[in-house]
Design a protein around this motif. Sequence first.
Motif, short mmCIF file in Angstrom:
data_model
loop_
_atom_site.label_atom_id
_atom_site.label_comp_id
_atom_site.label_asym_id
_atom_site.label_seq_id
_atom_site.Cartn_x
_atom_site.Cartn_y
_atom_site.Cartn_z
N ARG A 159 0.91 -1.14 0.10
CA ARG A 159 0.23 0.01 -0.22
C ARG A 159 0.99 1.27 -0.08
NH1 ARG A 159 -2.17 -1.52 5.51
NH2 ARG A 159 -0.08 -2.53 5.77
N LEU A 269 -7.21 0.78 -6.99
CA LEU A 269 -8.42 0.23 -6.59
C LEU A 269 -9.33 0.74 -7.94
CD1 LEU A 269 -9.33 0.05 -2.88
CD2 LEU A 269 -7.91 -1.20 -4.12
N PHE A 327 -5.34 11.12 -2.13
CA PHE A 327 -6.27 10.22 -2.33
C PHE A 327 -6.34 9.56 -0.79
CE2 PHE A 327 -4.87 5.83 -2.32
CZ PHE A 327 -3.41 5.88 -2.50
N ARG A 417 -15.01 12.37 6.36
CA ARG A 417 -14.09 11.17 7.21
C ARG A 417 -14.51 11.02 8.48
NH1 ARG A 417 -10.91 8.09 3.10
NH2 ARG A 417 -10.37 9.58 1.67
C1 UGA Z 1 -4.29 -0.54 -2.79
C2 UGA Z 1 -4.07 -2.07 -1.92
O1 UGA Z 1 -4.52 -1.84 -0.63
C3 UGA Z 1 -2.68 -2.28 -2.00
O2 UGA Z 1 -2.96 -3.75 -1.55
C4 UGA Z 1 -2.48 -2.61 -3.51
O3 UGA Z 1 -1.22 -3.38 -3.61
C5 UGA Z 1 -2.29 -1.57 -4.22
O4 UGA Z 1 -4.01 -0.74 -4.06
C6 UGA Z 1 -2.06 -1.60 -5.61
O5 UGA Z 1 -2.78 -2.53 -6.27
O6 UGA Z 1 -0.77 -1.31 -5.96
P1 UGA Z 1 -3.43 1.84 -2.16
O7 UGA Z 1 -3.99 2.49 -3.44
O8 UGA Z 1 -2.23 2.26 -1.81
O9 UGA Z 1 -3.42 0.37 -2.11
O10 UGA Z 1 -4.47 2.65 -1.33
P2 UGA Z 1 -5.58 1.94 -0.24
O11 UGA Z 1 -4.92 2.23 1.11
O12 UGA Z 1 -6.16 0.45 -0.57
O13 UGA Z 1 -6.70 2.96 -0.41
C7 UGA Z 1 -7.48 3.19 -1.56
C8 UGA Z 1 -8.43 4.00 -1.31
O14 UGA Z 1 -9.76 3.39 -0.57
C9 UGA Z 1 -8.36 5.47 -0.55
O15 UGA Z 1 -9.01 6.37 -1.30
C10 UGA Z 1 -8.65 5.32 0.67
O16 UGA Z 1 -9.07 6.57 1.55
C11 UGA Z 1 -10.03 4.31 0.65
N1 UGA Z 1 -10.41 3.63 1.84
C12 UGA Z 1 -9.53 2.51 2.26
C13 UGA Z 1 -11.71 3.95 2.42
O17 UGA Z 1 -12.34 4.78 1.90
N2 UGA Z 1 -11.95 3.03 3.42
C14 UGA Z 1 -11.15 2.14 4.11
O18 UGA Z 1 -11.40 1.39 5.01
C15 UGA Z 1 -9.89 1.86 3.31
#
Ligand code: UGA
Length: 435
Positions: A159, A269, A327, A417
């Motif tokens: 992440r 995502l 983000f 949030r």
């Molecule tokens: C995501 C995955 O979590 C990683 O495991 C993966 O390796 C990565 O994509 C990838 O494919 O390269 P990342 O994009 O760094 O990681 O970010 P996340 O922590 O997953 O957050 C993504 C989005 O979801 C953010 O906008 C965050 O605010 C949101 N989010 C996350 C929520 O709204 N609620 C949550 O409970 C968690």
Amino acid sequence: MKIGIIGLGFVGLSFASVLASKKYSVIGVDSDRIKVSKILTGKAPFHEPGLDDTLKIALKNGLKITTEIRPVVTECKLIFIAVGTPQREDGSIDLTMIKDVVREIGKNLSKTKNIPTIIVKSTVIPETTTKVVLPILEKESRKKVGKGFGLITNPEFLRETNAINDTINPHVVVIGGYNDKFAKEIENFYTKFHKNVTIVKTNHQTAEMIKYANNSFLATKISFINQIATICEAIPGANVDIVAKTIGLDPRIGNLFLTAGPGYGGSCLPKDVKAIINFSTKYRIKPTLLDAVEKINQQQLENIIITIKKKIGKIKNKKITILGLAFKADTDDIRDSVSIKLIELLLREGAKVTAHDPKAIPNTKTIFGNKVEYPSSVKEALKNSECMIIMTAWKEYTEITNNELKLMKKPLVIDSRRLLVNHNLDMDYSAIGVG
Ligand code: UGA
């Protein structure tokens, strides 16, 4: 054993830095000269906690950074490909970068006696390794897989904001390939690099699918809780965080990735959900659930706009303050950030937008230039504002008090949030997921 890493984004640069900091002999390659010169000074081209320190140790230990693929192909036993696989307009995956790199590897492979293992770490849609990467490699190198080179699919799960720790301690290692000496070699490498991490060995296409299933499931959890959040908003007194925390105690559900918000953003995502939807459709499979996941994600932003309009009426010429552009917190990354989309919509409706973020202003300026104001403090950002919207969960926003909010022209807060939910604010306060 020398290791080559091609593509120095979050994945490639974190991996190269961690390996070299642990005294592995590493060559990192990126085609972007400006990026390469910055990395050579010991500074990552993006904000990632802990990365600069690790990179500095890595450079001291001899990490080489170059724009040339040739030395990697002639000298390295393991060649990791970690270039980006962005999305096209129709949502499908854009394989241009990976194809270019693989072509270059193949050409150089035809001129060397080295027999490397080529490892696809980039996120690629199922069958890319066998139907796209392999044919290019065999054609350009005039060598056969399993003899002249090995080929492995090895998706990454790190992440952003936790990249160093996730690189050192992944929850799993997936090795997709043929059951040959090359798969054994990469398995030995990972067994030594990570102690006690589960290694899953499978074929290429299953490894590719694991990555999409993983990201799609994470997106599904987020859209699920966002749907529950919207329902909570209709129930006076209901709070989605307490709902999430409690259902998370059921081990079949788990408590992670259940934080409701403005929708998921980032460079992974959104694009991965779209790519797997596009891929399924090509196979005549209707991705009903994933379509809904995406739709809910869009609705989160639509709901914020509806709330603004309900509270302040016409948006035109109103001063609106956005707190948070990245983000997620602790990054300067604004790729596919919901906050950026919100600003686009507000500007289109004629709002005067003031935006604040501890790290992401320089990146945001490349999009909006002087169409948006960027005061240096939250206090300044709130002065004379008619509506404040919290979009990113930066820690400093949790410290906002009534005193600062008094600087606003109209005391209206929309908190996507729920950072200020327990702050007893004496003003018009709406939060995603709170009834
Ligand atoms: C995501 C995955 O979590 C990683 O495991 C993966 O390796 C990565 O994509 C990838 O494919 O390269 P990342 O994009 O760094 O990681 O970010 P996340 O922590 O997953 O957050 C993504 C989005 O979801 C953010 O906008 C965050 O605010 C949101 N989010 C996350 C929520 O709204 N609620 C949550 O409970 C968690």
